[in-house]
Scaffold this active site. Structure first.
Site, PDB file in Angstrom:
ATOM      1  N   SER A   1       0.736  -1.437   0.070  1.00 56.16           N
ATOM      2  CA  SER A   1       0.058   0.050  -0.040  1.00 56.16           C
ATOM      3  C   SER A   1       0.926   1.300  -0.010  1.00 56.16           C
ATOM      4  O   SER A   1       1.498   1.509   1.011  1.00 56.16           O
ATOM      5  CB  SER A   1      -0.821   0.019   1.230  1.00 56.16           C
ATOM      6  OG  SER A   1      -1.407   1.377   1.391  1.00 56.16           O
TER       7      SER A   1
ATOM      8  N   GLN B   1      -0.433   4.187   0.332  1.00 54.95           N
ATOM      9  CA  GLN B   1      -0.830   4.941   1.422  1.00 54.95           C
ATOM     10  C   GLN B   1      -0.102   4.781   2.618  1.00 54.95           C
ATOM     11  O   GLN B   1       0.393   5.800   3.372  1.00 54.95           O
ATOM     12  CB  GLN B   1      -2.254   4.974   1.668  1.00 54.95           C
ATOM     13  CG  GLN B   1      -2.902   5.525   0.287  1.00 54.95           C
ATOM     14  CD  GLN B   1      -4.478   5.591   0.504  1.00 54.95           C
ATOM     15  OE1 GLN B   1      -4.819   5.032   1.562  1.00 54.95           O
ATOM     16  NE2 GLN B   1      -5.184   6.079  -0.528  1.00 54.95           N
TER      17      GLN B   1
ATOM     18  N   ASP C   1      -6.280   1.407  -9.106  1.00 52.16           N
ATOM     19  CA  ASP C   1      -7.266   2.315  -9.181  1.00 52.16           C
ATOM     20  C   ASP C   1      -8.091   2.277 -10.453  1.00 52.16           C
ATOM     21  O   ASP C   1      -9.218   2.967 -10.517  1.00 52.16           O
ATOM     22  CB  ASP C   1      -6.882   3.799  -9.165  1.00 52.16           C
ATOM     23  CG  ASP C   1      -6.678   4.127  -7.653  1.00 52.16           C
ATOM     24  OD1 ASP C   1      -7.268   3.440  -6.565  1.00 52.16           O
ATOM     25  OD2 ASP C   1      -5.908   5.246  -7.496  1.00 52.16           O
TER      26      ASP C   1
ATOM     27  N   LYS D   1     -11.899  -0.100  -0.553  1.00 47.82           N
ATOM     28  CA  LYS D   1     -11.555   1.103  -1.448  1.00 47.82           C
ATOM     29  C   LYS D   1     -12.940   2.150  -1.020  1.00 47.82           C
ATOM     30  O   LYS D   1     -13.501   1.689  -0.150  1.00 47.82           O
ATOM     31  CB  LYS D   1     -11.382   0.995  -3.018  1.00 47.82           C
ATOM     32  CG  LYS D   1     -10.203   0.258  -3.297  1.00 47.82           C
ATOM     33  CD  LYS D   1      -8.917   0.988  -2.842  1.00 47.82           C
ATOM     34  CE  LYS D   1      -7.874   0.442  -3.340  1.00 47.82           C
ATOM     35  NZ  LYS D   1      -6.655   1.188  -2.649  1.00 47.82           N
TER      36      LYS D   1
ATOM     37  N   ARG E   1     -14.821   6.452  -9.066  1.00 46.27           N
ATOM     38  CA  ARG E   1     -14.211   5.902  -9.757  1.00 46.27           C
ATOM     39  C   ARG E   1     -15.421   4.927 -10.320  1.00 46.27           C
ATOM     40  O   ARG E   1     -15.432   4.500 -11.730  1.00 46.27           O
ATOM     41  CB  ARG E   1     -13.118   4.932  -9.435  1.00 46.27           C
ATOM     42  CG  ARG E   1     -11.831   5.742  -8.961  1.00 46.27           C
ATOM     43  CD  ARG E   1     -10.555   5.027  -9.398  1.00 46.27           C
ATOM     44  NE  ARG E   1      -9.574   5.933  -8.518  1.00 46.27           N
ATOM     45  CZ  ARG E   1      -8.964   7.306  -9.125  1.00 46.27           C
ATOM     46  NH1 ARG E   1      -9.375   7.664 -10.222  1.00 46.27           N
ATOM     47  NH2 ARG E   1      -8.227   7.850  -8.363  1.00 46.27           N
TER      48      ARG E   1
END
Ligand code: S3P
Length: 423
Positions: A158, A160, A307, A334, A380
């Site tokens: 990840s 993030q 993504d 997500k 998305r």
């Protein structure tokens, strides 16, 4: 949003808003510097508004017009109330890393959807470094202070988590090493190196040696967002007769797994005029309508296109053969459970899709039917369903399409300019 399909061929050239991940990092790095930073082409969208609002409440000065910001930060002050991270997981996770080294107590909140997302993956390693964090999900409270450098062994690849730990590592009293099971996007490493920080990275580990000084200012023009470009690339490849150019898009290879996958499917996509902008590779992309064949996506490729799976699912419906996505259970945490939401909404459009715990299977080509679908407030999903609606016969309606503003506020305008019928 309402769209009519089948769409006429899409034609034209466009530039895109700044990259979401790089904008978030640039904002945070500038917020940690006492000197004046200037950042051009910052993404102005729901997710970055959340970050900017939080930083201002922490005493960071942010001025400028539109996408060009002038910032001055340094030591952050105790805010008057809780910081609202909206629906932005990146805002909450990266802020936690930066706050871990600050001797203030801060409460962080967000939307009900953000409250469902896992924060323990950040909170646990930050606690090991010395921060106090009240919970493993939002709303939560953090009290930072003196941090020790640590070795972290991440269970998931990840970016993030990595970016958050690097922000904490900058403020620690010794080196921090982060071992990652796969190579996630490396924007933080590149940007911090550009700022003169000693960061050594390989695909499996990142090591940061703090220098005990505040960060120097960030001066950067943010590249166009590849993850936004993905929707336009998909539309050009899927709609017969189309040809679309996109200028100045970030093509960092840790982000472009979608391109590699589409090329393996037979898509006609060319990358020209490769250059560097702020330490990141940038290029112009041309995508043309193409016939697609099915592929299997698994392993390291999943991280490099994490993504893009909602729009990839739309592409899979048009590919000849069986497309399988494996090793992608992260999609379940997500902005929505993207495997379940995709399967549910695509079925409303008549698509046959099989859910797996860690992905999905679609056999194509399939004709999509016009339908009323719901993005479930996932940006998305909203944009992917809009592209799906362009392939359907008749008028579709996308509920909660305003979620697009979270990352790509100009989505409908750009598509209209290229020739799509959007009401
Ligand atoms: C991001 C990393 C990815 C991605 C998200 C932005 C970042 O999340 O899905 O949109 O800026 O680091 P994970 O790190 O949770 O995979």
């Amino acid at each position: 949003m309402k769209l009519r399909g089948p769409a006429r061929p899409l034609h034209g050239s466009t530039e895109l808003c700044g990259d979401k991940s790089i904008s978030h990092r640039a904002l945070l790095h500038a917020a940690l510097s006492p000197d004046e930073s200037r950042i051009q082409n910052v993404l102005r969208a729901g997710v970055t508004t959340a970050m900017i609002d939080c930083l201002q409440k922490l005493g960071v000065s942010i001025t400028g017009d539109g996408n060009n910001l002038i910032m001055r930060g340094g030591v952050w002050r105790q805010p008057n109330g809780p910081l609202d991270c909206g629906n932005s997981g990146t805002t909450m996770r990266l802020l936690l890393g930066a706050l871990a080294g600050m001797p203030i107590q801060v409460d962080l909140t967000g939307t009900p959807a953000l409250e469902c997302r896992p924060m323990g993956r950040i909170a646990r390693p930050l606690r090991d470094m010395g921060a106090s964090i009240s919970a493993d999900r939002a709303p939560l409270s953090i009290k930072g202070g003196r941090l020790r450098g640590c070795e972290h062994h991440l269970k998931i690849a990840s970016a993030q988590v990595k970016a958050s730990l690097l922000l904490a590592a900058l403020q620690a009293d010794g080196p921090t090493t982060i071992y990652q099971p796969g190579q996630s996007r490396d924007h933080s490493e590149r940007m911090l190196r550009n700022l003169g920080i000693n960061v050594h990275s390989t695909a499996s580990a990142v090591r940061l040696h703090p220098n005990g000084r505040p960060l120097p200012p960030t001066h950067l023009t943010v590249p166009g967002d590849f993850s936004s470009a993905a929707f336009l690339i998909a539309a050009a490849v899927l709609v017969p007769g189309s040809k679309v150019h996109i200028h100045g898009v970030g093509v960092n290879s840790t982000r472009t797994g979608f391109l590699d996958t589409l090329r393996a499917m037979g898509a006609d996509i060319s990358i020209k005029n490769c250059r560097e902008r702020g330490g990141e590779p940038v290029a112009d992309i041309t995508a043309r309508h193409s016939k697609l064949r099915a592929v299997e996506v698994r392993g390291e490729l999943v991280v490099r296109m994490i993504d893009e799976f909602p729009i990839f699912a739309i592409m899979a419906t048009q590919a000849e053969g069986t497309t399988t996505v494996l090793d992608a259970s992260e999609l379940r945490v997500k902005e929505s459970d993207r495997i379940a939401t995709l399967a549910g909404e695509l079925r409303h459009m008549g698509v046959s899709i099989t859910e797996r715990p860690d992905g999905f299977v679609i056999t194509g080509p399939q004709q999509l039917s016009a339908a009323m679908v719901d993005s479930q407030s996932d940006h998305r999903l909203a944009m992917s369903l809009a592209i799906g609606a362009m392939l359907a016969d008749g008028k579709s309606r996308i509920q909660h399409s305003e979620a697009m503003r979270e990352s790509f506020p100009g989505f409908a305008d750009v598509l209209r300019l290229l020739g799509a019928e959007i009401y």
